[in-house]
Design an enzyme around this catalytic site. Sequence first.
Site, PDB file in Angstrom:
ATOM      1  CB  THR A 164      -0.979   0.066   1.192  1.00  0.00           C
ATOM      2  OG1 THR A 164      -1.543   1.383   1.239  1.00  0.00           O
ATOM      3  CG2 THR A 164      -0.302  -0.199   2.524  1.00  0.00           C
ATOM      4  CB  VAL A 165       0.938   4.302  -2.134  1.00  0.00           C
ATOM      5  CG1 VAL A 165       1.373   3.592  -3.419  1.00  0.00           C
ATOM      6  CG2 VAL A 165      -0.536   4.669  -2.185  1.00  0.00           C
ATOM      7  CG  ASP A 166      -2.918   4.885   1.522  1.00  0.00           C
ATOM      8  OD1 ASP A 166      -2.579   5.876   0.836  1.00  0.00           O
ATOM      9  OD2 ASP A 166      -3.990   4.288   1.352  1.00  0.00           O
ATOM     10  N   GLY A 203      -3.038  10.623   0.093  1.00  0.00           N
ATOM     11  CA  GLY A 203      -3.070  10.452   1.549  1.00  0.00           C
ATOM     12  C   GLY A 203      -4.365  10.996   2.118  1.00  0.00           C
ATOM     13  NE  ARG A 204     -10.277  10.989  -0.279  1.00  0.00           N
ATOM     14  CZ  ARG A 204     -10.489  12.255  -0.640  1.00  0.00           C
ATOM     15  NH1 ARG A 204     -10.208  13.246   0.178  1.00  0.00           N
ATOM     16  NH2 ARG A 204     -10.983  12.552  -1.807  1.00  0.00           N
ATOM     17  CE1 TYR A 235      -5.525   6.273  -9.598  1.00  0.00           C
ATOM     18  CE2 TYR A 235      -5.863   5.766 -11.911  1.00  0.00           C
ATOM     19  CZ  TYR A 235      -6.280   5.688 -10.596  1.00  0.00           C
ATOM     20  OH  TYR A 235      -7.435   5.024 -10.298  1.00  0.00           O
ATOM     21  CD  GLN A 277       0.679  10.709  -5.425  1.00  0.00           C
ATOM     22  OE1 GLN A 277       1.179  11.008  -4.338  1.00  0.00           O
ATOM     23  NE2 GLN A 277      -0.397  11.320  -5.897  1.00  0.00           N
ATOM     24  NE  ARG A 278      -2.674   4.079  -7.982  1.00  0.00           N
ATOM     25  CZ  ARG A 278      -3.934   3.845  -7.707  1.00  0.00           C
ATOM     26  NH1 ARG A 278      -4.417   4.172  -6.514  1.00  0.00           N
ATOM     27  NH2 ARG A 278      -4.721   3.266  -8.591  1.00  0.00           N
ATOM     28  CD  GLU A 314      -5.884  11.761  -1.809  1.00  0.00           C
ATOM     29  OE1 GLU A 314      -6.586  11.977  -2.804  1.00  0.00           O
ATOM     30  OE2 GLU A 314      -5.443  10.634  -1.532  1.00  0.00           O
TER      31      GLU A 314
END
Lengths: 419, 419
Positions: free
Chosen positions: A142-144, A191-192, A297, A299-300, A247
């Site tokens: 996960t990028v998060d 990053g919500r 998108y 970035q990931r 974001e």
Amino acid sequence: MATRNAFYAQSGGVTAVINASACGVIETARKRRKYIGRLYAGRNGILGALTEDLIDTSREPAAAIRALRYTPSGAFGSCRYKLKSFEQNPREYERLIEVFRAHDIGYFFYNGGGDSADTCLKVSRISGRMGYPIIAVHVPKTVDNDLPITDNCPGFGSVAKYVAVSTREASFDVASMAKTSTKVFVLEVMGRHAGWIAAAGGLASSKGMEIPIVILFPEIAFEKDRFLARVDELVKKHGYCSVVVSEGVKGPDGKFLSDQGLRDAFGHAQLGGVAPVVAGMLKQGLDLKYHWGVADYLQRAARHIASKTDVEQSYAVGKAAVELAVSGRNSVMPTVVRKSNRPYKWGVGVAPLDKVANVEKTMPRDFISGDGFGITAKCRAYLEPLIEGEDYPPYRGGLPAYVRLRNAPVRKKLGAFSL
Amino acid sequence: MATRNAFYAQSGGVTAVINASACGVIETARKRRKYIGRLYAGRNGILGALTEDLIDTSREPAAAIRALRYTPSGAFGSCRYKLKSFEQNPREYERLIEVFRAHDIGYFFYNGGGDSADTCLKVSRISGRMGYPIIAVHVPKTVDNDLPITDNCPGFGSVAKYVAVSTREASFDVASMAKTSTKVFVLEVMGRHAGWIAAAGGLASSKGMEIPIVILFPEIAFEKDRFLARVDELVKKHGYCSVVVSEGVKGPDGKFLSDQGLRDAFGHAQLGGVAPVVAGMLKQGLDLKYHWGVADYLQRAARHIASKTDVEQSYAVGKAAVELAVSGRNSVMPTVVRKSNRPYKWGVGVAPLDKVANVEKTMPRDFISGDGFGITAKCRAYLEPLIEGEDYPPYRGGLPAYVRLRNAPVRKKLGAFSL
């Protein structure tokens, strides 16, 4: 232990390196023929299992599988689909067993984040609950960067590198323009809920290469006056500054800053990003000329500038997942374990899946500076090794020569299933 | 010919490779000591000359100058400032001569696009008009690729490569997500008047790696219904598509599509990008889930993914400018000359500056496909060589080790000048 087939699928938002994990799973499975017969991939995550839409990865040549290591996105298709609980929807579980049985699937590898870990956990319980023997191992991605226990999440390091590099480059640009034109560049990143990705923007500034950067974290309630004062101070001192905004930034009222009730000329609601909102404040409040970008998108998906550390860890957790499975470990997830910072040393550990699913790791408050606009030395020490190293894909005609698999379907043995 | 000093400055929007031209100018000047004594850089373009704010580049070590080759942005600062005509503002020209004379400047190198070529042309006329002997040579640079005579403009190839690579990567991402989530990705790129940069998005799709892409050019009046029909067709066929939209796209009424009269909850006008506008149409018209990104400065600052061809050409025009100057050629600009497509061969030519200044080269209509949404084979053959080759900067700690010059000021000899 008899040889059985395996199932692998990708789930949730994809990353620049989830296919590196797929590569680790498949290459390792191919070496473990004693345990694993064929490795089937689910087309579009768990949907592939539910609809018996399986891909025979043994039809892919070794070179294609090797190329997954440097190909971004999900080679087998991903999905956003969460299994309900057994009580709510037993039909789904019965169907999974039916498909697993039809194809003699004894190993289940699920590659995803927190929601996907929950799906994998549920599958891992089929064995005890419904008497169908299966070993389920989760492959973290996960990028998060919000999975617990693991020191960091495969996929995050490459986004972090992209954001750090892009912030440095755009800051050089705005510094050049500032005398007569643009004075602030605003970059919106993902990053919500957690500010890990925004934090990486802080790495653009380093010892000997100081850059004025203001970071807006979702963890810190946005206060317009304090923000404007900080930008004003930096622009007066350095002539320019960069803003990296997550974001998910919210105002003191708890509402997303991006949700400004924008209407077009016809009164239709428009969904804008948070970057133009912040940029507008700089114009109105400080009369500063700005530019803004939204990485989204890019970035990931940016495998072209992936972190070597991240690629290696993504491959390693894929490999470890297979090794855990063939040694009989059910309901676990391989983790990244940090052994030392300088030099950076890491290894692979293991976490029980019920301690991972549905648990979200947030940024520690002591990773964010006192004023809420930057990262601390502790955060920097944590982040720096994760963006270390470059791992360039091969190029053909000026473009990355990413692979597209043939994704040959496995012949269906069952009737259709409606979701 | 006596040895005289030289002046070099950077003008207009900066690029990933304008410093490679600076490197070419400075390294070549250092080899031509017989003609060129010291090379002074103007801090912030022509402003540095007007305000006598000069930088002594001889104070920079050779390694720092070499590092300019891989450092994006304008190392000496750029400016947006256009000299008025001699008739309108003789004071500026008198001041330039005063500064040139005070520092014995006999060579003037100006590194920029169309507007800057006009400034350079005006300076080149000082010699004949005002009796001060100076040789002025323009060094071409613009991501817009809109200078005439030269086959392409240094700076463009790297933006083109960034856009092509990013479009390919984001397309892989959306293809993975499309089954249950995002079906269209919209990327906004630069280009107010010409669609060269948007056209580069078309390179993401190539033989053996077909990707459904819709390009929106500023040259083609936007028709919403035709656009929606095209996206609908591609999504039905491929399951997803990407849209590359030029910031300068206009509707049939000639108004920028980005100018939608957006108002926030308080009725304040908001300047949004064109990407969210287009994305909103896809949602309203086709009910498609979308993501959108705005590359903005990232695209022109992305030295990490610069085109090797572009870097080499940027250096070459810098070098050629000095060679033209010391051979006595005033009022010219070195150009890139294409000699063949396959294999790609190029050389450096020369153009008279009065044929360059204030002339804009637009995209030929036969570079855009009949339906207005793609590029033709002819356009592809033109673009492909320009993104060829990678030229990675060195990295330190996971980040590009770009150089910051010390930019030591030259002692002033004159009084202040107010612009």
